[in-house]
Design a protein around this motif. Sequence first.
Motif, short mmCIF file in Angstrom:
data_model
loop_
_atom_site.label_atom_id
_atom_site.label_comp_id
_atom_site.label_asym_id
_atom_site.label_seq_id
_atom_site.Cartn_x
_atom_site.Cartn_y
_atom_site.Cartn_z
N SER A 35 0.85 -1.19 0.00
CA SER A 35 0.00 0.00 0.00
C SER A 35 0.88 1.24 0.00
CB SER A 35 -0.90 -0.02 1.24
OG SER A 35 -1.65 1.16 1.34
N LYS A 36 0.36 2.33 -0.54
CA LYS A 36 1.04 3.63 -0.53
C LYS A 36 0.03 4.70 -0.17
CE LYS A 36 3.53 5.05 -3.97
NZ LYS A 36 4.03 5.38 -5.31
N GLU A 37 0.43 5.60 0.72
CA GLU A 37 -0.47 6.70 1.09
C GLU A 37 0.31 7.75 1.87
OE1 GLU A 37 -4.37 7.44 3.90
OE2 GLU A 37 -4.02 5.44 3.10
N GLY A 38 0.19 9.00 1.47
CA GLY A 38 0.76 10.12 2.21
C GLY A 38 2.24 10.01 2.49
N GLN A 39 3.06 9.77 1.47
CA GLN A 39 4.51 9.63 1.59
C GLN A 39 4.94 8.42 2.41
OE1 GLN A 39 5.58 11.97 -1.09
NE2 GLN A 39 7.33 11.63 0.20
N VAL A 72 8.73 7.81 3.46
CA VAL A 72 9.69 8.05 2.40
C VAL A 72 9.85 9.55 2.24
CG1 VAL A 72 10.29 7.61 -0.02
CG2 VAL A 72 8.96 5.92 1.27
N GLU A 73 11.01 10.07 2.61
CA GLU A 73 11.24 11.52 2.56
C GLU A 73 11.51 12.03 1.15
OE1 GLU A 73 12.90 12.54 6.95
OE2 GLU A 73 14.37 11.63 5.59
N ASP A 74 12.01 11.19 0.28
CA ASP A 74 12.31 11.57 -1.10
C ASP A 74 11.03 11.43 -1.94
OD1 ASP A 74 13.06 11.60 -3.82
OD2 ASP A 74 14.97 10.58 -3.43
N SER A 75 10.43 12.57 -2.31
CA SER A 75 9.16 12.57 -3.05
C SER A 75 9.27 11.87 -4.40
CB SER A 75 8.66 14.00 -3.26
OG SER A 75 8.35 14.58 -2.03
N GLN A 76 10.38 12.08 -5.09
CA GLN A 76 10.55 11.46 -6.40
C GLN A 76 10.60 9.93 -6.26
OE1 GLN A 76 13.86 12.85 -8.75
NE2 GLN A 76 13.64 11.22 -10.25
N LEU A 77 11.36 9.45 -5.30
CA LEU A 77 11.44 8.01 -5.07
C LEU A 77 10.07 7.47 -4.68
CD1 LEU A 77 12.91 5.31 -4.76
CD2 LEU A 77 13.58 6.03 -2.45
#
Length: 119
Positions: A35-39, A72-77
């Motif tokens: 799952s992915k949500e909000g960084q 995940v602090e790196d938005s691009q990643l």
Amino acid sequence: MLRTLVLGAALVLAVCMLSGCSASPEAKKGDYIISKEGQRILVAKNISKKDSESKAIAEIKKSNIELINYIVEDSQLYNELMIGEKVHVTPKTNDKGEYVVMKSDPPQIIAGQIERLKD
């Protein structure tokens, strides 16, 4: 008699070796993004790819599979990471080599390095 015994043993050995070599890649376990949500990426630890894709999060929790939310602090990643991807995440540590685990369900940890793995 001896010849039959040797031939039988060789046949058994060959079958054992071939069955080990043809093990399904689905049986291999790893850490998968489910799952992915909000960084944050939710990672199921030590699970098969098939289970990571087919089981609901609630079902995975009931199976006592460890779940961790990595920030995940790196938005691009973060944007490049995909649900279903196999990863190895190393937590971000301070100068003493310690990392913070936020007490939530599932726990949250700031990701230091995320290694994207092949299945």
